[in-house]
Design a protein around this motif. Structure first.
Motif, PDB file in Angstrom:
ATOM      1  N   PRO A 164      52.233 -50.696   1.413  1.00  0.00           N
ATOM      2  CA  PRO A 164      52.994 -51.865   1.904  1.00  0.00           C
ATOM      3  C   PRO A 164      53.842 -52.464   0.800  1.00  0.00           C
ATOM      4  O   PRO A 164      53.350 -52.731  -0.298  1.00  0.00           O
ATOM      5  CB  PRO A 164      51.895 -52.826   2.354  1.00  0.00           C
ATOM      6  CG  PRO A 164      50.679 -52.401   1.608  1.00  0.00           C
ATOM      7  CD  PRO A 164      50.780 -50.920   1.414  1.00  0.00           C
ATOM      8  N   ASN A 165      55.133 -52.650   1.104  1.00  0.00           N
ATOM      9  CA  ASN A 165      56.027 -53.284   0.144  1.00  0.00           C
ATOM     10  C   ASN A 165      56.152 -54.771   0.460  1.00  0.00           C
ATOM     11  O   ASN A 165      55.512 -55.293   1.381  1.00  0.00           O
ATOM     12  CB  ASN A 165      57.399 -52.605   0.153  1.00  0.00           C
ATOM     13  CG  ASN A 165      57.981 -52.500   1.567  1.00  0.00           C
ATOM     14  OD1 ASN A 165      57.742 -53.383   2.395  1.00  0.00           O
ATOM     15  ND2 ASN A 165      58.725 -51.426   1.825  1.00  0.00           N
ATOM     16  N   GLN A 218      53.931 -51.962  14.663  1.00  0.00           N
ATOM     17  CA  GLN A 218      52.911 -52.648  13.877  1.00  0.00           C
ATOM     18  C   GLN A 218      51.863 -53.296  14.778  1.00  0.00           C
ATOM     19  O   GLN A 218      52.146 -53.692  15.910  1.00  0.00           O
ATOM     20  CB  GLN A 218      53.560 -53.727  12.998  1.00  0.00           C
ATOM     21  CG  GLN A 218      54.623 -53.211  12.054  1.00  0.00           C
ATOM     22  CD  GLN A 218      54.039 -52.259  11.032  1.00  0.00           C
ATOM     23  OE1 GLN A 218      53.007 -52.536  10.431  1.00  0.00           O
ATOM     24  NE2 GLN A 218      54.695 -51.128  10.833  1.00  0.00           N
ATOM     25  N   PRO A 219      50.616 -53.389  14.279  1.00  0.00           N
ATOM     26  CA  PRO A 219      49.596 -54.134  15.033  1.00  0.00           C
ATOM     27  C   PRO A 219      50.047 -55.576  15.265  1.00  0.00           C
ATOM     28  O   PRO A 219      50.632 -56.203  14.388  1.00  0.00           O
ATOM     29  CB  PRO A 219      48.371 -54.078  14.113  1.00  0.00           C
ATOM     30  CG  PRO A 219      48.606 -52.930  13.197  1.00  0.00           C
ATOM     31  CD  PRO A 219      50.095 -52.834  13.014  1.00  0.00           C
ATOM     32  N   PHE A 236      54.275 -59.002   8.105  1.00  0.00           N
ATOM     33  CA  PHE A 236      52.909 -59.177   8.590  1.00  0.00           C
ATOM     34  C   PHE A 236      52.505 -60.645   8.546  1.00  0.00           C
ATOM     35  O   PHE A 236      51.888 -61.157   9.476  1.00  0.00           O
ATOM     36  CB  PHE A 236      51.946 -58.337   7.742  1.00  0.00           C
ATOM     37  CG  PHE A 236      50.502 -58.585   8.074  1.00  0.00           C
ATOM     38  CD1 PHE A 236      49.913 -57.994   9.182  1.00  0.00           C
ATOM     39  CD2 PHE A 236      49.734 -59.435   7.287  1.00  0.00           C
ATOM     40  CE1 PHE A 236      48.596 -58.240   9.494  1.00  0.00           C
ATOM     41  CE2 PHE A 236      48.412 -59.682   7.593  1.00  0.00           C
ATOM     42  CZ  PHE A 236      47.837 -59.077   8.701  1.00  0.00           C
ATOM     43  N   PHE A 237      52.880 -61.337   7.458  1.00  0.00           N
ATOM     44  CA  PHE A 237      52.523 -62.755   7.330  1.00  0.00           C
ATOM     45  C   PHE A 237      53.182 -63.582   8.432  1.00  0.00           C
ATOM     46  O   PHE A 237      52.556 -64.473   9.014  1.00  0.00           O
ATOM     47  CB  PHE A 237      52.955 -63.278   5.959  1.00  0.00           C
ATOM     48  CG  PHE A 237      52.717 -64.755   5.790  1.00  0.00           C
ATOM     49  CD1 PHE A 237      51.449 -65.255   5.543  1.00  0.00           C
ATOM     50  CD2 PHE A 237      53.778 -65.659   5.899  1.00  0.00           C
ATOM     51  CE1 PHE A 237      51.226 -66.614   5.408  1.00  0.00           C
ATOM     52  CE2 PHE A 237      53.554 -67.015   5.771  1.00  0.00           C
ATOM     53  CZ  PHE A 237      52.280 -67.488   5.510  1.00  0.00           C
ATOM     54  N   ASN A 238      54.435 -63.274   8.742  1.00  0.00           N
ATOM     55  CA  ASN A 238      55.142 -64.030   9.784  1.00  0.00           C
ATOM     56  C   ASN A 238      54.497 -63.823  11.152  1.00  0.00           C
ATOM     57  O   ASN A 238      54.358 -64.768  11.934  1.00  0.00           O
ATOM     58  CB  ASN A 238      56.612 -63.619   9.834  1.00  0.00           C
ATOM     59  CG  ASN A 238      57.387 -64.127   8.628  1.00  0.00           C
ATOM     60  OD1 ASN A 238      57.009 -65.139   8.025  1.00  0.00           O
ATOM     61  ND2 ASN A 238      58.456 -63.431   8.261  1.00  0.00           N
ATOM     62  N   ARG A 239      54.084 -62.577  11.465  1.00  0.00           N
ATOM     63  CA  ARG A 239      53.422 -62.315  12.747  1.00  0.00           C
ATOM     64  C   ARG A 239      52.083 -63.027  12.818  1.00  0.00           C
ATOM     65  O   ARG A 239      51.699 -63.564  13.839  1.00  0.00           O
ATOM     66  CB  ARG A 239      53.242 -60.810  12.951  1.00  0.00           C
ATOM     67  CG  ARG A 239      54.520 -60.058  13.272  1.00  0.00           C
ATOM     68  CD  ARG A 239      54.205 -58.705  13.891  1.00  0.00           C
ATOM     69  NE  ARG A 239      53.353 -57.904  13.015  1.00  0.00           N
ATOM     70  CZ  ARG A 239      53.806 -57.099  12.055  1.00  0.00           C
ATOM     71  NH1 ARG A 239      55.112 -57.004  11.840  1.00  0.00           N
ATOM     72  NH2 ARG A 239      52.983 -56.402  11.314  1.00  0.00           N
TER      73      ARG A 239
END
Length: 397
Positions: free
Chosen positions: A380-381, A324-325, A388-391
């Motif tokens: 995206p599930n 993931q980015p 993504f939010f955590n990163r």
């Protein structure tokens, strides 16, 4: 080799001590361990007192100087390098000759303590001391690459400065005659007294004689080349060894390579200011290096192998499928070393992964992506959104 004690511990002060507290602590130790105050003690005890006297002088030399103290607080002994001198290998007379201004400031020159000899001379010799002149310090700026910071490097500079006269070899006298006469201004004392009336009455101040520069003697037959100073203007090629691990803004001291002092005095130092060039690949963060890696969508989805630069050359880096980015990869030991072993070892190379999204597409590419849009696997599930939010949140923590 015996490990040095912390300078604050040597003087018995805290790291928040004021300049006056540091001066008072040093004065107390200098009086206590002065050689003339050791009386009938054994030779072993006298040697121990001398070592503590030198240790206290070295600590004071660093802590009373704001710049040296700041570098010491930040980098420890590595930060001051040669700036504090090697006091334990210096004679007592050399310490006084080189740093007589410190003792004069603390003890008022020829003061004595309870009948003991003062700082006019060590080992009970006392009397008026011929001053040891100090040459001026020089400043140089050196630009380094990150590679040079990692390995260390030796730089050569051609420096214009005052050098020892090659005709009289620094003595200031013609043909080495050495003939001198007593200075008529100070009558041989090396100092002059000035009286000035103030609200407190007549005040006397003592200063170095302007005619003989404190030597008490005037050269009769001065060297025709240097005019009796013992120094001339010249050039010298100076080698500066830059240790591995230096950082931008550091100041290194090269002792004894500054300007020559008059009549064979103590030469000055060279202060080398470090400036690190910006690197096209890396961002430095202490001893770590940060590299921003941009990969394509297929490599991010399918995984693969990519090349990333290091200070030692390119290395292959494995990209896992589904990368993931914003993912961070760490290559241990591929950063920069600590300065002269001070710190926590060699840093790492931190690789921040980004994914390249093309701005324009061909018709075939657009159709291929349109077909993938219909696949549930490309939507995206909840789990993906949470990850993504955590990163994203960690970027601001």
């Amino acid at each position: 080799m015996e490990q040095k004690r912390d300078y604050y511990e040597v003087l018995g002060v805290t790291k928040n001590a004021t300049e006056q507290e540091i001066k008072a602590a040093y004065k107390k130790m200098a009086i206590k361990y002065h050689p003339d105050r050791q009386g009938d003690k054994s030779e072993a005890e006298k040697k121990e007192a001398e070592a503590k006297f030198k240790e206290a002088a070295e600590a004071y030399d660093v802590l009373h100087d704001a710049q040296k103290r700041q570098r010491y607080d930040q980098f420890g002994f590595a930060g001051v390098g040669g700036a504090s001198g090697n006091y334990q290998n210096m004679s007592m007379d050399d310490i006084f000759s080189q740093f007589g201004d410190i003792f004069s400031d603390l003890f008022g020159g020829g003061a004595s303590f309870g009948g003991f000899g003062g700082f006019g001379g060590f080992g009970g010799r006392g009397g008026q001391r011929k001053p040891m002149h100090k040459g001026g310090d020089l400043r140089l700026k050196v630009r380094l690459t990150l590679k040079e910071c990692a390995t260390g490097v030796t730089k050569k500079f051609k420096v214009k400065k005052k050098v020892t006269c090659n005709h009289c070899h620094g003595s200031g006298t013609e043909n080495g005659s050495g003939d001198t006469v007593t200075c008529q201004t100070c009558h041989g004392s090396g100092y002059v007294l000035r009286s000035q009336r103030s609200v407190f009455g007549m005040m006397q101040t003592q200063s170095v004689c302007p005619d003989c520069q404190g030597e008490g003697q005037i050269i009769k037959n001065k060297c025709h080349q240097c005019g009796g100073s013992g120094v001339t203007t010249g050039e010298e090629v100076v080698e500066v060894k830059i240790p591995a691990g230096v950082q931008d803004g550091m100041v290194l001291t090269v002792p004894g390579k500054g300007e020559a002092a008059i009549r064979n005095g103590v030469p000055g130092d060279i202060q080398v200011f470090i400036e690190v060039e910006k690197d096209k690949d890396f961002i430095r963060q202490d001893n770590d290096l940060i590299y921003n890696l941009l990969i394509d969508i297929p490599t991010a989805a399918l995984g693969g192998s990519v090349e990333v630069p290091t200070l030692d050359g390119k290395v292959k880096l494995k990209i896992d499928p589904g990368t993931q980015p914003g993912k961070v990869l760490r290559l241990r030991g591929k950063g920069l070393p600590s300065l002269q072993g001070y710190g926590y070892g060699t840093g790492d190379l931190i690789v921040n992964v980004s994914v390249y999204i093309p701005e324009t597409l061909s018709r075939d590419e657009r159709q291929a992506l349109e077909s993938l849009r219909l696949s549930e696997n490309f939507r995206p599930n909840a789990s993906a959104k949470s990850s993504f939010f955590n990163r994203f949140k960690q970027m601001f923590d």
